[in-house]
Design an enzyme around this catalytic site. Structure first.
Site, PDB file in Angstrom:
ATOM      1  CG  HIS A  67      -1.713  -1.199   1.441  1.00 17.35           C
ATOM      2  ND1 HIS A  67      -2.157  -1.603   2.687  1.00 17.35           N
ATOM      3  CD2 HIS A  67      -2.185  -2.099   0.558  1.00 17.35           C
ATOM      4  CE1 HIS A  67      -2.876  -2.709   2.552  1.00 17.35           C
ATOM      5  NE2 HIS A  67      -2.905  -3.038   1.279  1.00 17.35           N
TER       6      HIS A  67
ATOM      7  CB  THR B   4      -8.048  -0.649  -3.120  1.00 14.80           C
ATOM      8  OG1 THR B   4      -6.727  -1.192  -2.988  1.00 14.80           O
ATOM      9  CG2 THR B   4      -8.448  -0.670  -4.582  1.00 14.80           C
TER      10      THR B   4
HETATM   11  P1  FAD Z   1      -2.225  -1.100  -9.920  1.00 14.36           P
HETATM   12  O1  FAD Z   1      -3.267  -2.078  -9.557  1.00 14.36           O
HETATM   13  O2  FAD Z   1      -0.849  -1.340  -9.421  1.00 14.36           O
HETATM   14  O3  FAD Z   1      -2.208  -0.973 -11.515  1.00 14.36           O
HETATM   15  C1  FAD Z   1      -1.293  -0.141 -12.165  1.00 14.36           C
HETATM   16  C2  FAD Z   1      -1.084  -0.681 -13.578  1.00 14.36           C
HETATM   17  O4  FAD Z   1      -0.364   0.290 -14.336  1.00 14.36           O
HETATM   18  C3  FAD Z   1      -0.260  -1.964 -13.639  1.00 14.36           C
HETATM   19  O5  FAD Z   1      -1.002  -2.987 -14.258  1.00 14.36           O
HETATM   20  C4  FAD Z   1       0.961  -1.570 -14.479  1.00 14.36           C
HETATM   21  O6  FAD Z   1       1.404  -2.600 -15.343  1.00 14.36           O
HETATM   22  C5  FAD Z   1       0.448  -0.393 -15.280  1.00 14.36           C
HETATM   23  N1  FAD Z   1       1.527   0.484 -15.740  1.00 14.36           N
HETATM   24  C6  FAD Z   1       2.570   0.961 -15.046  1.00 14.36           C
HETATM   25  N2  FAD Z   1       3.339   1.754 -15.830  1.00 14.36           N
HETATM   26  C7  FAD Z   1       2.758   1.779 -17.045  1.00 14.36           C
HETATM   27  C8  FAD Z   1       3.079   2.415 -18.267  1.00 14.36           C
HETATM   28  N3  FAD Z   1       4.119   3.260 -18.372  1.00 14.36           N
HETATM   29  N4  FAD Z   1       2.294   2.180 -19.352  1.00 14.36           N
HETATM   30  C9  FAD Z   1       1.204   1.372 -19.264  1.00 14.36           C
HETATM   31  N5  FAD Z   1       0.854   0.743 -18.107  1.00 14.36           N
HETATM   32  C10 FAD Z   1       1.621   0.954 -17.010  1.00 14.36           C
HETATM   33  N6  FAD Z   1      -5.397  -3.207  -1.355  1.00 14.36           N
HETATM   34  C11 FAD Z   1      -6.485  -3.141  -0.562  1.00 14.36           C
HETATM   35  O7  FAD Z   1      -7.112  -2.083  -0.457  1.00 14.36           O
HETATM   36  N7  FAD Z   1      -6.946  -4.240   0.108  1.00 14.36           N
HETATM   37  C12 FAD Z   1      -6.285  -5.427   0.061  1.00 14.36           C
HETATM   38  O8  FAD Z   1      -6.730  -6.407   0.676  1.00 14.36           O
HETATM   39  C13 FAD Z   1      -5.113  -5.518  -0.734  1.00 14.36           C
HETATM   40  N8  FAD Z   1      -4.427  -6.670  -0.799  1.00 14.36           N
HETATM   41  C14 FAD Z   1      -3.386  -6.777  -1.666  1.00 14.36           C
HETATM   42  C15 FAD Z   1      -2.759  -8.017  -1.792  1.00 14.36           C
HETATM   43  C16 FAD Z   1      -1.773  -8.205  -2.760  1.00 14.36           C
HETATM   44  C17 FAD Z   1      -1.108  -9.549  -2.909  1.00 14.36           C
HETATM   45  C18 FAD Z   1      -1.410  -7.121  -3.604  1.00 14.36           C
HETATM   46  C19 FAD Z   1      -0.376  -7.320  -4.675  1.00 14.36           C
HETATM   47  C20 FAD Z   1      -2.006  -5.872  -3.459  1.00 14.36           C
HETATM   48  C21 FAD Z   1      -2.990  -5.684  -2.475  1.00 14.36           C
HETATM   49  N9  FAD Z   1      -3.640  -4.465  -2.297  1.00 14.36           N
HETATM   50  C22 FAD Z   1      -4.714  -4.369  -1.461  1.00 14.36           C
HETATM   51  C23 FAD Z   1      -3.242  -3.257  -3.044  1.00 14.36           C
HETATM   52  C24 FAD Z   1      -4.184  -3.038  -4.234  1.00 14.36           C
HETATM   53  O9  FAD Z   1      -4.093  -4.112  -5.115  1.00 14.36           O
HETATM   54  C25 FAD Z   1      -3.821  -1.708  -4.859  1.00 14.36           C
HETATM   55  O10 FAD Z   1      -4.199  -0.706  -3.917  1.00 14.36           O
HETATM   56  C26 FAD Z   1      -4.559  -1.428  -6.152  1.00 14.36           C
HETATM   57  O11 FAD Z   1      -4.382  -2.449  -7.086  1.00 14.36           O
HETATM   58  C27 FAD Z   1      -4.051  -0.099  -6.733  1.00 14.36           C
HETATM   59  O12 FAD Z   1      -4.693   0.116  -7.959  1.00 14.36           O
HETATM   60  P2  FAD Z   1      -4.040   1.003  -9.101  1.00 14.36           P
HETATM   61  O13 FAD Z   1      -4.959   0.888 -10.259  1.00 14.36           O
HETATM   62  O14 FAD Z   1      -3.721   2.339  -8.571  1.00 14.36           O
HETATM   63  O15 FAD Z   1      -2.611   0.349  -9.420  1.00 14.36           O
END
Ligand code: FAD
Length: 522
Positions: A454, A500
């Site tokens: 996080h 999240t």
């Molecule tokens: P992300 O889900 O990280 O997605 C970002 C995406 O951007 C990625 O797919 C990446 O490939 C893409 N990207 C990066 N750079 C580029 C680029 N230059 N061009 C194109 N694409 C790009 N959160 C909770 O709230 N509760 C939970 O229980 C929880 N458990 C978790 C357990 C695990 C095992 C993990 C790994 C995470 C957990 N989290 C949890 C965290 C949660 O998954 C994240 O808060 C959430 O996914 C964030 O969403 P996001 O869309 O901001 O980023």
């Protein structure tokens, strides 16, 4: 037709896409995702894949530079694979993976990311508590915030009924209530943990990923999907701009190696808390606090074997047998009850999460009983606050490129006496919570920095354009026209809860602003 480009297909990018397309009918959204699509429905949780080998393969494909032999089949050059690397949590890879082009994270060694359609949201645990007290944003009033949270909950399919009927789960709550009686404020005692997913008829849960947020956008038969394009294996290399106004993005198709430009009216960068600021930096967009104020949740964890005498005061052996037979219906998912004690101030400035499971998360050496503990195990963790400080930062080096060819990252981060004293307090409470339930099979321990997954603050929001924030309260990057950011990186407060849900709520507010802005540009 106006064009919005969204960088990143995780829960946050997906929330932007869904809300924008639902609110504006003359807009198309192009979502660029650097990683591969893992599931037939874009962005589904790999936890729902029943076949063990298929699940393992999907997780490996998400592991970016550590995706091993499968990278060739994706068309990603083998040369970027560093041999013998170890990985972080399944489905993620360490930023400091040790191979050529690895980031430098000695003070934050467990920093990790996922690279796949759905982002980390294809691998997450789905815990979706809401921020409380000082965790909340001071500049959004409670009425609006509650409405935003309610939309975020709908998008994520959040419910509190997962395993709510588990008698063992209820017994665990009763034991916590006894232990902490009188210490917690009204409404902030032990309860079931809200999770993102749908309860199935057999009582198991279909876990939510970006798929449920995208909803109709992932359904080729739905009219909204006609204005939505998801381009996987498409790396955004640069956000293009002229005279302070955003023009689009330059992308590299990782299958063909072709470079091209997508012209856009608005660009949303939701590419996680490290790679988003890195992309802005690489694009020459460098607000003074970009990358600074990094926070996460120091995490103190342990595993407890439930004591039959203690649990037996609230649940019978017949209850346990019923629980075990229900659990056997879904062997792929060992978790069968999720409880918590939420953050409250000043009484309990922590989030306690307790997952009841038939097995330990490690190979337990239970000499006294080869079959393990009949009553099962509770994996418990305290999430703690980290106070935001300018000097906790990710910086980018134009002179050293990373494995993707971006200015390489270095993380500098330290815990302070404020955190140390709360960590000591959390350990005391974790020992009490564990002793109330049974016996520790893994003693309480603080995980290495970066383990929470996080990561917050590196593109923080603020009310004033005073250099201490990257984005305004609508997630617009200060001083740039047409540039929005999204993700946990925007959270400016010290929080202890899983972020999240909060970040989706912030994205809903921002996405409405995108739709309004575009309608005024007609
Ligand atoms: P992300 O889900 O990280 O997605 C970002 C995406 O951007 C990625 O797919 C990446 O490939 C893409 N990207 C990066 N750079 C580029 C680029 N230059 N061009 C194109 N694409 C790009 N959160 C909770 O709230 N509760 C939970 O229980 C929880 N458990 C978790 C357990 C695990 C095992 C993990 C790994 C995470 C957990 N989290 C949890 C965290 C949660 O998954 C994240 O808060 C959430 O996914 C964030 O969403 P996001 O869309 O901001 O980023």
């Amino acid at each position: 037709m106006k064009t919005v480009v969204i960088v990143g297909s995780g829960p946050i990018g997906s929330a932007f896409a869904r809300v924008i397309l639902g609110a504006a009918d003359d807009v198309r959204v192009v979502m660029c995702e650097a990683g591969p699509q893992l599931t037939e429905t874009p962005g589904a949780s790999v936890r729902n894949i029943a076949d063990t080998d298929a699940r393992a393969r999907a997780r490996e494909l998400a592991q970016g530079p550590q995706a091993g032999s499968h990278r060739a089949s994706l068309g990603i050059p083998e040369t970027v694979v560093a041999e013998g690397m170890f990985t972080a949590r399944q489905g993620t890879f360490l930023l400091d993976f040790g191979g050529p082009g690895s980031a430098h994270c000695a003070s934050f060694p467990a920093a990790a990311a996922s690279t796949n359609v759905g982002g980390m949201g294809a691998h997450w645990t789905c815990a979706t508590p809401a921020p409380q007290f000082s965790e909340k944003l001071p500049f959004i009033d409670d009425t609006e915030w509650d409405e935003l949270l309610s939309v975020a909950r709908q998008l994520l399919h959040v419910q509190s009924s997962a395993f709510a009927d588990s008698p063992i789960g209820a017994a665990i709550r009763s034991l916590f209530e006894e232990e902490f009686a009188g210490e917690l404020p009204e409404g902030f005692g032990p309860s079931t943990l809200p999770v993102a997913g749908d309860v199935l008829d057999d009582g198991s849960v279909r876990w939510a990923g970006a798929d449920v947020i995208l909803g109709p956008l992932g359904d080729p038969g739905h009219p909204l999907s006609a204005r939505f394009t998801l381009r996987d294996l498409t790396l955004v290399r640069r956000v293009e701009h002229r005279d302070g106004r955003i023009r689009g993005v330059s992308v590299e198709d990782l299958r063909s190696g072709e470079h091209s430009t997508i012209v856009a009216d608005i660009v949303v960068v939701a590419a996680d808390a490290f790679r988003s600021p890195q992309l802005l930096w690489a694009s020459g967009i460098r607000p003074p606090s970009l990358g600074h104020y990094l926070t996460e949740h120091p995490v103190m964890i342990s595993t407890v074997a439930l004591d039959g005498d203690k649990v037996g005061r609230f649940a019978s052996l017949a209850d346990l047998d019923a629980e075990l037979s229900r659990r056997s219906l879904n062997a792929a998912d060992p978790v069968s009850a999720v409880n918590r004690i939420p953050f409250s101030e000043p009484q309990h400035p922590f989030s306690l999460q307790a997952m009841y499971s038939e097995t330990t998360p490690f190979r337990a050496d239970l000499n006294d009983d080869a079959n393990g503990n009949r009553w099962g195990y509770v994996n418990m963790g305290y999430g703690l606050r980290k106070r935001p400080r300018f000097e906790d930062t990710v910086t980018f080096d134009d002179g050293e490129l990373d494995y993707r060819g971006f200015p390489n990252m270095t993380i500098d981060y330290a815990l302070t006496p404020d955190e140390d004293s709360e960590i000591a307090d959390a350990e005391r409470r974790l020992r009490r919570a564990g002793s109330a339930l049974g016996d520790f099979v893994a003693e309480p321990r603080l995980l290495p920095n970066g383990s929470s997954l996080h990561y917050q603050g590196t593109m923080r929001m603020g009310e004033e354009n005073d250099g201490a924030s990257v984005a305004d309260p609508w997630s617009r990057v200060w001083d740039w026209d047409g540039l929005y950011v999204g993700g946990n990186a925007l959270i400016p407060t010290a929080t202890s809860m899983n972020p999240t849900l909060m970040s989706v709520a912030i994205a809903v507010r921002a996405a409405r602003n995108v739709a309004n802005t575009l309608s005024q540009r007609r």
